[in-house]
Each structure stands twice: as C-alpha cells, then as structure tokens.
Design a protein around this motif. Sequence first.
Motif, mmCIF file in Angstrom:
data_model
loop_
_atom_site.group_PDB
_atom_site.id
_atom_site.type_symbol
_atom_site.label_atom_id
_atom_site.label_comp_id
_atom_site.label_asym_id
_atom_site.label_seq_id
_atom_site.Cartn_x
_atom_site.Cartn_y
_atom_site.Cartn_z
ATOM 1 N N LYS A 4 0.858 -1.173 0.000
ATOM 2 C CA LYS A 4 0.000 0.000 0.000
ATOM 3 C C LYS A 4 0.902 1.233 0.000
ATOM 4 C CE LYS A 4 -2.100 2.058 3.797
ATOM 5 N NZ LYS A 4 -2.819 1.995 5.049
ATOM 6 N N VAL A 5 0.564 2.236 -0.758
ATOM 7 C CA VAL A 5 1.346 3.469 -0.800
ATOM 8 C C VAL A 5 1.128 4.236 0.510
ATOM 9 C CG1 VAL A 5 1.679 5.690 -1.937
ATOM 10 C CG2 VAL A 5 1.266 3.653 -3.312
ATOM 11 N N LEU A 6 2.218 4.485 1.214
ATOM 12 C CA LEU A 6 2.161 5.307 2.431
ATOM 13 C C LEU A 6 2.319 6.783 2.080
ATOM 14 C CD1 LEU A 6 4.300 3.506 5.167
ATOM 15 C CD2 LEU A 6 1.854 3.958 5.194
ATOM 16 N N LEU A 7 3.329 7.065 1.245
ATOM 17 C CA LEU A 7 3.593 8.442 0.854
ATOM 18 C C LEU A 7 3.945 8.510 -0.625
ATOM 19 C CD1 LEU A 7 5.867 9.601 3.833
ATOM 20 C CD2 LEU A 7 3.482 10.213 3.460
ATOM 21 N N SER A 8 3.329 9.452 -1.313
ATOM 22 C CA SER A 8 3.643 9.690 -2.724
ATOM 23 C C SER A 8 4.854 10.616 -2.812
ATOM 24 C CB SER A 8 2.448 10.348 -3.407
ATOM 25 O OG SER A 8 2.269 11.667 -2.885
ATOM 26 N N SER A 9 5.330 10.818 -4.002
ATOM 27 C CA SER A 9 6.466 11.713 -4.247
ATOM 28 C C SER A 9 6.168 13.125 -3.724
ATOM 29 C CB SER A 9 6.767 11.763 -5.743
ATOM 30 O OG SER A 9 7.780 12.679 -6.018
ATOM 31 N N LYS A 162 8.926 0.226 2.977
ATOM 32 C CA LYS A 162 9.885 0.228 1.868
ATOM 33 C C LYS A 162 9.971 1.640 1.301
ATOM 34 C CE LYS A 162 10.683 -2.084 -2.546
ATOM 35 N NZ LYS A 162 10.087 -3.031 -3.508
ATOM 36 N N VAL A 163 11.149 2.263 1.458
ATOM 37 C CA VAL A 163 11.374 3.626 0.983
ATOM 38 C C VAL A 163 12.153 3.558 -0.324
ATOM 39 C CG1 VAL A 163 12.368 5.876 1.511
ATOM 40 C CG2 VAL A 163 11.439 4.465 3.368
ATOM 41 N N MET A 164 11.618 4.187 -1.350
ATOM 42 C CA MET A 164 12.286 4.198 -2.649
ATOM 43 C C MET A 164 12.625 5.635 -3.029
ATOM 44 S SD MET A 164 9.949 1.350 -4.563
ATOM 45 C CE MET A 164 11.075 1.180 -5.937
ATOM 46 N N TRP A 165 13.833 5.817 -3.584
ATOM 47 C CA TRP A 165 14.327 7.137 -3.951
ATOM 48 C C TRP A 165 14.600 7.203 -5.458
ATOM 49 C CZ3 TRP A 165 13.604 10.718 -0.516
ATOM 50 C CH2 TRP A 165 13.611 10.387 0.834
ATOM 51 N N GLU A 166 14.291 8.325 -6.035
ATOM 52 C CA GLU A 166 14.539 8.569 -7.460
ATOM 53 C C GLU A 166 15.979 8.211 -7.840
ATOM 54 O OE1 GLU A 166 13.889 9.674 -11.324
ATOM 55 O OE2 GLU A 166 12.335 10.017 -9.841
ATOM 56 N N GLU A 167 16.948 8.642 -7.039
ATOM 57 C CA GLU A 167 18.370 8.452 -7.343
ATOM 58 C C GLU A 167 18.769 6.974 -7.361
ATOM 59 O OE1 GLU A 167 16.852 10.479 -5.150
ATOM 60 O OE2 GLU A 167 18.323 11.718 -4.135
ATOM 61 N N ASN A 168 18.079 6.156 -6.599
ATOM 62 C CA ASN A 168 18.480 4.774 -6.416
ATOM 63 C C ASN A 168 17.483 3.783 -7.033
ATOM 64 O OD1 ASN A 168 20.516 3.075 -5.105
ATOM 65 N ND2 ASN A 168 18.827 2.372 -3.829
ATOM 66 N N ASP A 169 16.205 4.117 -6.943
ATOM 67 C CA ASP A 169 15.152 3.176 -7.324
ATOM 68 C C ASP A 169 14.286 3.639 -8.500
ATOM 69 O OD1 ASP A 169 15.728 1.481 -4.944
ATOM 70 O OD2 ASP A 169 14.969 3.238 -3.864
ATOM 71 N N GLY A 170 14.544 4.844 -8.992
ATOM 72 C CA GLY A 170 13.796 5.342 -10.142
ATOM 73 C C GLY A 170 12.571 6.168 -9.829
ATOM 74 N N GLU A 171 12.141 6.178 -8.551
ATOM 75 C CA GLU A 171 10.999 7.013 -8.153
ATOM 76 C C GLU A 171 11.024 7.250 -6.654
ATOM 77 O OE1 GLU A 171 7.058 5.244 -8.463
ATOM 78 O OE2 GLU A 171 7.884 3.254 -8.134
ATOM 79 N N ASP A 172 10.398 8.351 -6.252
ATOM 80 C CA ASP A 172 10.220 8.655 -4.831
ATOM 81 C C ASP A 172 8.849 8.144 -4.424
ATOM 82 O OD1 ASP A 172 12.634 10.012 -4.745
ATOM 83 O OD2 ASP A 172 11.739 12.000 -4.932
#
Length: 179
Positions: A4-9, A162-172
Amino acid sequence: MGQKVLLSSKEINIILHRLACQLLENHLTFENTVLIGIQPRGKFVAQRLTKILKEEYKVKHIDLGFLDITFYRDDFRRGEKTLEATKTNINFLVEDKNVVLIDDVLYTGRSINAALTALQSFGRPKDVELLCLIDRRFSRHLPIQPNYRGRQVDAINEEKVKVMWEENDGEDIIYLVNR
C-alpha cells in the motif's frame, strides 16, 4: 505479498521541506551543526535535506557526512546473509558540534544505537539529535525516539516499510508491504 502506498512523491517532498524548516528553526546558521546520514538509506534523506536548506533557504555552509554502521551492529554476525559495508565519509570534526543523525526509517532503534557507537570514533559531540523520515513507533526494542520525524506509521511486525528514492530506485515513493 501486498503493498500500500504510504507516501507519494509529492507527500515526501512536503515532509522533507517541513523537516528542513524544523532544522532551520533549531540550527539557524548551521555554524556549529553537522548533518550525518546513516548509510545506506539515510544518505538520500540527508542529501535531499541539505539541498533544500542550501537552495531554498540559502544556508551558506552545511557540513554533511555519511556514516557506515555495519560493523557496529549487534546483529553483524547473526544472520546467514553477509552484510556489506558502505563507505563512511565524515571529513569534518564532530567534537563539540551539534550532530543530527539522519535515517529513513526508525524501526527497532538498533541501527541508531550502532550509529551512536560508531560516532564516538569521530569525537565527542556537544549534542546528538535524530531525524527520521518514517517512525515505526510500536516496533522499538531500545528506548530511542526521534527529535524530528516525517511521519509516524503504526505497522505491525509482519509489515515492512519500503522507501524508494529517485536516485536509487527510479521514483520517490514509500510503501507499506505485507510480507
């Protein structure tokens, strides 16, 4: 396994700006304050905050470092998976400085405990504060609380943030994942 999305970009960006403002309120010029991102994932939060503070709030100079805690963890030799160290990069003194440790997710508190131990190798700070993007408040094993938190999440132990970052994972984006 669902997520489930906790936080969008956009929400992440808003929270980072709020955290930057809170840091600015407490450390106005950053003259005696240093920011240290805990490797590997706290690095992204620390870099983003530094960029916001410099570009949008015109803070002239911020000491930013990155701390690897791999060999300071109490679970270093416990798992079957071999932990890989990242690089510590602290090219300034922490002696008598206000240190803000930065991480993406505060879960059990064990990583922060390891970071506090590792930090001692670089001197004795005047004060240490903790900033985390996500605080999993019901999962703590140690009595550690953040001074600055982006969002509190009530996740049960079977769930993972699960935290995803633009620089590492392609999206925030930040997910709550059911294992």
